[in-house]
Design an enzyme around this catalytic site. Sequence first.
Site, PDB file in Angstrom:
ATOM      1  N   GLU A  65     -10.274   8.505   1.205  1.00 51.94           N
ATOM      2  CA  GLU A  65      -9.846   8.337   2.599  1.00 51.94           C
ATOM      3  C   GLU A  65      -9.816   9.673   3.341  1.00 51.94           C
ATOM      4  O   GLU A  65      -9.220  10.645   2.872  1.00 51.94           O
ATOM      5  CB  GLU A  65      -8.458   7.671   2.619  1.00 51.94           C
ATOM      6  CG  GLU A  65      -7.949   7.426   4.040  1.00 51.94           C
ATOM      7  CD  GLU A  65      -6.807   6.430   4.113  1.00 51.94           C
ATOM      8  OE1 GLU A  65      -6.463   5.784   3.105  1.00 51.94           O
ATOM      9  OE2 GLU A  65      -6.237   6.299   5.230  1.00 51.94           O
ATOM     10  N   ASP A 120      -1.631  -2.236   1.229  1.00 57.44           N
ATOM     11  CA  ASP A 120      -0.247  -2.084   1.685  1.00 57.44           C
ATOM     12  C   ASP A 120      -0.203  -1.657   3.151  1.00 57.44           C
ATOM     13  O   ASP A 120       0.864  -1.506   3.737  1.00 57.44           O
ATOM     14  CB  ASP A 120       0.556  -1.144   0.772  1.00 57.44           C
ATOM     15  CG  ASP A 120      -0.007   0.266   0.723  1.00 57.44           C
ATOM     16  OD1 ASP A 120      -1.062   0.526   1.339  1.00 57.44           O
ATOM     17  OD2 ASP A 120       0.612   1.112   0.045  1.00 57.44           O
ATOM     18  N   SER A 121      -1.400  -1.527   3.776  1.00 56.40           N
ATOM     19  CA  SER A 121      -1.467  -1.387   5.235  1.00 56.40           C
ATOM     20  C   SER A 121      -0.879  -2.629   5.892  1.00 56.40           C
ATOM     21  O   SER A 121      -0.626  -2.636   7.101  1.00 56.40           O
ATOM     22  CB  SER A 121      -2.915  -1.173   5.697  1.00 56.40           C
ATOM     23  OG  SER A 121      -3.765  -2.154   5.129  1.00 56.40           O
ATOM     24  N   ASP A 146      -3.072  -3.639  -3.630  1.00 57.18           N
ATOM     25  CA  ASP A 146      -2.389  -2.337  -3.710  1.00 57.18           C
ATOM     26  C   ASP A 146      -1.079  -2.444  -4.465  1.00 57.18           C
ATOM     27  O   ASP A 146      -0.259  -3.327  -4.184  1.00 57.18           O
ATOM     28  CB  ASP A 146      -2.061  -1.843  -2.284  1.00 57.18           C
ATOM     29  CG  ASP A 146      -3.101  -0.885  -1.748  1.00 57.18           C
ATOM     30  OD1 ASP A 146      -3.830  -0.268  -2.550  1.00 57.18           O
ATOM     31  OD2 ASP A 146      -3.180  -0.759  -0.515  1.00 57.18           O
ATOM     32  N   LYS A 166      -4.962  -1.453  -7.035  1.00 56.67           N
ATOM     33  CA  LYS A 166      -5.340  -0.119  -6.534  1.00 56.67           C
ATOM     34  C   LYS A 166      -4.096   0.757  -6.524  1.00 56.67           C
ATOM     35  O   LYS A 166      -3.006   0.294  -6.191  1.00 56.67           O
ATOM     36  CB  LYS A 166      -5.947  -0.214  -5.122  1.00 56.67           C
ATOM     37  CG  LYS A 166      -6.314   1.144  -4.528  1.00 56.67           C
ATOM     38  CD  LYS A 166      -7.253   1.025  -3.335  1.00 56.67           C
ATOM     39  CE  LYS A 166      -6.572   0.731  -2.029  1.00 56.67           C
ATOM     40  NZ  LYS A 166      -5.546   1.708  -1.615  1.00 56.67           N
ATOM     41  N   GLU A 176      -2.675   4.971  -5.648  1.00 57.36           N
ATOM     42  CA  GLU A 176      -2.951   6.248  -5.002  1.00 57.36           C
ATOM     43  C   GLU A 176      -2.578   7.409  -5.927  1.00 57.36           C
ATOM     44  O   GLU A 176      -1.462   7.432  -6.454  1.00 57.36           O
ATOM     45  CB  GLU A 176      -2.153   6.350  -3.692  1.00 57.36           C
ATOM     46  CG  GLU A 176      -2.531   5.279  -2.686  1.00 57.36           C
ATOM     47  CD  GLU A 176      -1.785   5.397  -1.361  1.00 57.36           C
ATOM     48  OE1 GLU A 176      -1.043   6.385  -1.162  1.00 57.36           O
ATOM     49  OE2 GLU A 176      -1.938   4.490  -0.523  1.00 57.36           O
TER      50      GLU A 176
HETATM   51  O1  KIV Z   1      -3.786  -0.241   2.416  1.00 55.67           O
HETATM   52  C1  KIV Z   1      -4.951  -0.166   2.818  1.00 55.67           C
HETATM   53  O2  KIV Z   1      -5.399  -0.896   3.717  1.00 55.67           O
HETATM   54  C2  KIV Z   1      -5.828   0.832   2.211  1.00 55.67           C
HETATM   55  C3  KIV Z   1      -7.117   1.114   2.895  1.00 55.67           C
HETATM   56  C4  KIV Z   1      -6.875   2.048   4.015  1.00 55.67           C
HETATM   57  C5  KIV Z   1      -8.146   1.598   1.972  1.00 55.67           C
HETATM   58  O3  KIV Z   1      -5.491   1.407   1.229  1.00 55.67           O
END
Ligand code: KIV
Length: 272
Positions: free
Chosen positions: A190, A52-53, A91, A121, A123
């Site tokens: 992280e 989600d970056s 994510d 993924k 969090e």
């Molecule tokens: O969203 C993302 O790119 C991430 C990485 C920083 C691991 O979660």
Amino acid sequence: MSAITEEIRKVTTQRLLEMKRRGEKISMLTAYDYSMASIIDKAGMDVILVGDSAGNVMAGHTTTLPVTLDQMIWYAQAVRKAVNRALVVVDLPFGSYQGNSKEAVCSAIRIMKETGADAVKMEGGAEIQESIQRILSAGIPIMGHLGLTPQSINKFGTYAVRAKEEAEANKLLDDARLLDKLGCFGIVLEKIPALLGKKVAETVDIPIIGIGAGGYVDGQVLVMHDMLGINKAFSPRFLRRYANLHSVIREAVEHYISDVKTTDFPNEKESY
Ligand code: KIV
């Protein structure tokens, strides 16, 4: 003459576990589009994360919070089409799983059904236990994410290193044990002290992939735009830049503009 076909052995969650057991480090990088994912997969990356970056590097948001489930699905569909070998992890974006476990499993099912990804993924630790259990019981593999969790940036108030104090380090270790016990296949850690990363990697059986978590963990992940030097503004200590694409692209674009203005482009060979 018979054609020699190179067999591609797809990376699976089981294979990542075997890599940890034999001490082979795991490579992981983000991707958000077909063309880049294709290059990254062919280069031999083990895991491609549709992170989600994307909210930061693709959409220009200052945090990952505005990213929607529909947007993650759009990015992930493009990436999935390009990938033959790497494990594709997507994510779950902010707001798609924190509300309740029913919503969480619906979000994860949409990602798996509509993108063909291999895993999701999420969090967090104990606070999202119910959602994790429900998604896992739907047969969807989960990678956890602990330490600096960008979806909680408003709670932290800063992107500084996490878990430097004993209480937070202990909670992180407990959460990692919990994710392992529940059945997650890996965890991203992280921005935490390297020795804590080591302790977590030694404590749990599943692979620990670090970003700013030192060199003792089982693998490393970076954001593609950062490691390729596309994004010049972001330069935390943990980042190693492997290219300076910002300058390469800028110079190429300036050259093209100049060629257009001076009528150097197109020439006769480039015309019909
Ligand atoms: O969203 C993302 O790119 C991430 C990485 C920083 C691991 O979660």
